[in-house]
Design an enzyme around this catalytic site. Structure first.
Site, mmCIF file in Angstrom:
data_model
loop_
_atom_site.group_PDB
_atom_site.id
_atom_site.type_symbol
_atom_site.label_atom_id
_atom_site.label_comp_id
_atom_site.label_asym_id
_atom_site.label_seq_id
_atom_site.Cartn_x
_atom_site.Cartn_y
_atom_site.Cartn_z
ATOM 1 N N GLU A 97 -11.003 4.430 6.931
ATOM 2 C CA GLU A 97 -9.819 5.079 7.528
ATOM 3 C C GLU A 97 -10.334 6.216 8.389
ATOM 4 O O GLU A 97 -10.332 7.381 8.010
ATOM 5 C CB GLU A 97 -8.858 5.583 6.443
ATOM 6 C CG GLU A 97 -7.528 6.054 7.029
ATOM 7 C CD GLU A 97 -6.561 6.575 5.987
ATOM 8 O OE1 GLU A 97 -6.910 6.604 4.798
ATOM 9 O OE2 GLU A 97 -5.442 6.960 6.378
ATOM 10 N N GLN A 103 -9.510 9.605 -4.913
ATOM 11 C CA GLN A 103 -9.234 10.273 -3.623
ATOM 12 C C GLN A 103 -10.381 11.181 -3.157
ATOM 13 O O GLN A 103 -10.680 11.250 -1.969
ATOM 14 C CB GLN A 103 -7.942 11.101 -3.747
ATOM 15 C CG GLN A 103 -7.625 12.003 -2.570
ATOM 16 C CD GLN A 103 -7.069 11.263 -1.376
ATOM 17 O OE1 GLN A 103 -5.926 10.853 -1.365
ATOM 18 N NE2 GLN A 103 -7.893 11.074 -0.356
ATOM 19 N N ASP A 161 2.381 3.275 2.926
ATOM 20 C CA ASP A 161 1.349 4.279 2.662
ATOM 21 C C ASP A 161 1.945 5.575 2.119
ATOM 22 O O ASP A 161 1.647 5.969 1.002
ATOM 23 C CB ASP A 161 0.501 4.550 3.917
ATOM 24 C CG ASP A 161 -0.872 5.126 3.598
ATOM 25 O OD1 ASP A 161 -1.218 5.229 2.403
ATOM 26 O OD2 ASP A 161 -1.606 5.469 4.543
ATOM 27 N N HIS A 220 1.457 5.449 -1.992
ATOM 28 C CA HIS A 220 0.969 6.539 -2.852
ATOM 29 C C HIS A 220 2.159 7.167 -3.563
ATOM 30 O O HIS A 220 2.760 8.114 -3.063
ATOM 31 C CB HIS A 220 0.221 7.584 -2.024
ATOM 32 C CG HIS A 220 -1.043 7.069 -1.438
ATOM 33 N ND1 HIS A 220 -2.275 7.230 -2.030
ATOM 34 C CD2 HIS A 220 -1.266 6.332 -0.312
ATOM 35 C CE1 HIS A 220 -3.201 6.635 -1.290
ATOM 36 N NE2 HIS A 220 -2.610 6.077 -0.238
ATOM 37 N N HIS A 259 0.841 -1.208 0.000
ATOM 38 C CA HIS A 259 0.000 0.000 0.000
ATOM 39 C C HIS A 259 0.872 1.252 0.000
ATOM 40 O O HIS A 259 1.513 1.580 1.008
ATOM 41 C CB HIS A 259 -0.925 0.007 1.225
ATOM 42 C CG HIS A 259 -1.929 1.112 1.193
ATOM 43 N ND1 HIS A 259 -3.275 0.895 1.044
ATOM 44 C CD2 HIS A 259 -1.782 2.461 1.260
ATOM 45 C CE1 HIS A 259 -3.921 2.059 1.039
ATOM 46 N NE2 HIS A 259 -3.017 3.022 1.174
ATOM 47 N N HIS A 288 -9.331 1.904 0.086
ATOM 48 C CA HIS A 288 -9.162 2.589 1.354
ATOM 49 C C HIS A 288 -10.514 2.452 2.042
ATOM 50 O O HIS A 288 -11.525 2.925 1.520
ATOM 51 C CB HIS A 288 -8.864 4.067 1.129
ATOM 52 C CG HIS A 288 -7.468 4.355 0.709
ATOM 53 N ND1 HIS A 288 -6.958 3.932 -0.478
ATOM 54 C CD2 HIS A 288 -6.467 5.009 1.358
ATOM 55 C CE1 HIS A 288 -5.694 4.323 -0.562
ATOM 56 N NE2 HIS A 288 -5.368 4.973 0.536
#
Ligand code: FE2
Length: 427
Positions: free
Chosen positions: A213, A152, A309, A59, A57, A210
């Site tokens: 969270e 996102q 992450d 970005h 995971h 996701h």
């Protein structure tokens, strides 16, 4: 004639003085004390030879952007998302690629050779998607970069969200992402999970959302993700990332939820460094840790990986691509201190993460890719303890990176001159 013979290695399962023989990029033999002619022979000196690290995971479109255009003052997830929104109009494909490629250099040096990266699909230009698809192609000889279409700003909440995500998949993004807890309502969140899982089922793709969270114990989209996964026959193909609300959920509800997750063969990715810094930020004291229930999920037979992450981006200002740092934090936050649990933390950044990514040819068995990292440590637990130095990194039999052995030189009278931090060698 072998291409490569690594001798005198310790393997993650505890076998010592092992040799690994490589021909044409594949492992052709794993045996104790093997002697054979090879183009290149390496004495591992009893150190740990592991399959490479895997980050399930990440970005990569945001990495190394820390401070652009400003830093996250509150340190919260929501300010991070807002900050990313401020940065997006300023992004250029060249700068994004440059940062991603720099991160890939760090990753290789750290023995991290497979990364699942979410890529934001909210912007209709799909600039980040194009940039990371180009990076994926460029790094393919040395890093398996798998991309997740990540809306996102919310696939339903943002205008054109679903269309943009589909266009990203059309361009070649591998996995369907989502962010149900960021949609406007609980019901929109559940609807987004349904739509996205149906899309994945239609296209034969994996899912990685996701999910929840949040510190809100009523954020229960993981229940819908498990339901849609089993309804659509996606068992074993869907992943719930973060699942931090599970930390705060009522225990009785969790006792119902985990069997549902098990039934759907849902995979889980927890992100310890980021969860421990972003969660519980609205609490006074006691402050919740916010990480999902890793030991309980593992005990139920659910595959759990740890992800990095973020590295130096709007959500997290630290990090260097070191998956042992991730495992170290996960071990502490989840209090996974038994020998067996510490080993599971090593697996969470190697084999378990490879399983999340559905990697092929991963492992130390005959027939697997000859991709390894040689660590300056005696076993997986010591590797975590030391965030061990990566002595050598190979991809399919080719040496990609080396770091000199770390030895401190002492100037203390009557004491040894050289100090390593590894346990006593037996070889
Ligand atoms: Fe994430």
């Amino acid at each position: 004639m072998l291409d490569l013979l690594i001798q005198n290695a310790t393997l993650p399962d505890g076998r010592r003085q092992m040799s690994v023989a490589v021909r044409e990029g594949k492992i052709v033999e794993v045996a104790a004390g093997l002697i054979a002619a090879a183009q290149d022979t390496v004495d591992a000196q009893g150190f740990l030879l592991s399959p490479p690290f895997v980050d399930a995971h990440f970005h990569m479109d945001a990495t190394l952007s820390y401070g652009l255009p400003r830093v996250n003052q509150s340190g919260t997830l929501l300010e991070g998302i807002a900050l990313w929104g401020e940065l997006k109009p300023l992004l250029t494909q060249e700068a994004l690629m440059e940062r991603a490629l720099t991160y890939c250099d760090w990753a290789v040096a750290k023995g991290l050779l497979a990364i699942r990266s979410h890529v934001d699909t909210s912007d209709p230009s799909l600039l980040a998607v194009d940039a990371l698809l180009a990076v994926k192609k460029q790094v393919a000889p040395y890093i398996d970069l798998q991309l997740v279409a990540f809306p996102q700003d919310g696939v339903l909440r943002s205008p054109g969200g679903l269309e943009n995500l589909k266009r990203a998949l059309d361009k070649g993004v591998d996995v369907v992402g989502g962010i149900p807890h960021f949609e406007r309502t609980m019901s929109d969140g559940a609807l987004s999970v349904k739509l996205l899982c149906e899309l994945a089922a239609q296209r034969g793709l994996l899912v990685d959302m996701h999910c929840d969270e949040s510190d809100d114990p009523l954020s229960r989209h993981v229940e819908t993700l498990a339901f849609e996964t089993q309804r659509l026959g996606l068992q074993g193909r869907a992943t719930g990332s973060h699942l931090t609300s599970m930390h705060s959920m009522d225990n009785y509800y969790v006792s119902k939820l985990i069997p549902l997750m098990m039934e759907a063969q849902l995979q889980v990715v927890s992100n310890p460094l980021v969860n421990i810094t972003l969660q519980g930020r609205h609490d006074t004291y006691p402050k919740r840790r916010g990480m999902t229930r890793v030991p309980e999920l593992l005990a139920a037979g659910i595959n759990v990986a740890f992800g990095h992450d973020d590295v130096m981006d709007p959500w997290y200002s630290l990090g260097s691509g070191d998956m042992l740092e991730v495992a170290h934090m996960g071990l502490h936050v989840a209090q996974m201190t038994s020998q067996a649990a510490m080993r599971q933390c090593f697996d969470a950044v190697t084999t378990s993460a490879a399983k999340v990514m559905h990697l092929k040819g991963y492992g130390l068995e005959v027939g697997c890719d000859a991709s390894f990292v040689l660590l300056q440590a005696r076993d997986p637990v010591e590797a975590i303890r030391l965030r061990a130095n990566r002595l050598k990194v190979w991809k399919k039999g080719t040496l990609l990176a080396e770091t000199v052995e770390v030895v401190a030189k002492l100037h203390v009278q009557g004491r040894p001159e050289a100090v390593q931090f590894v346990s006593n060698r037996e070889n």
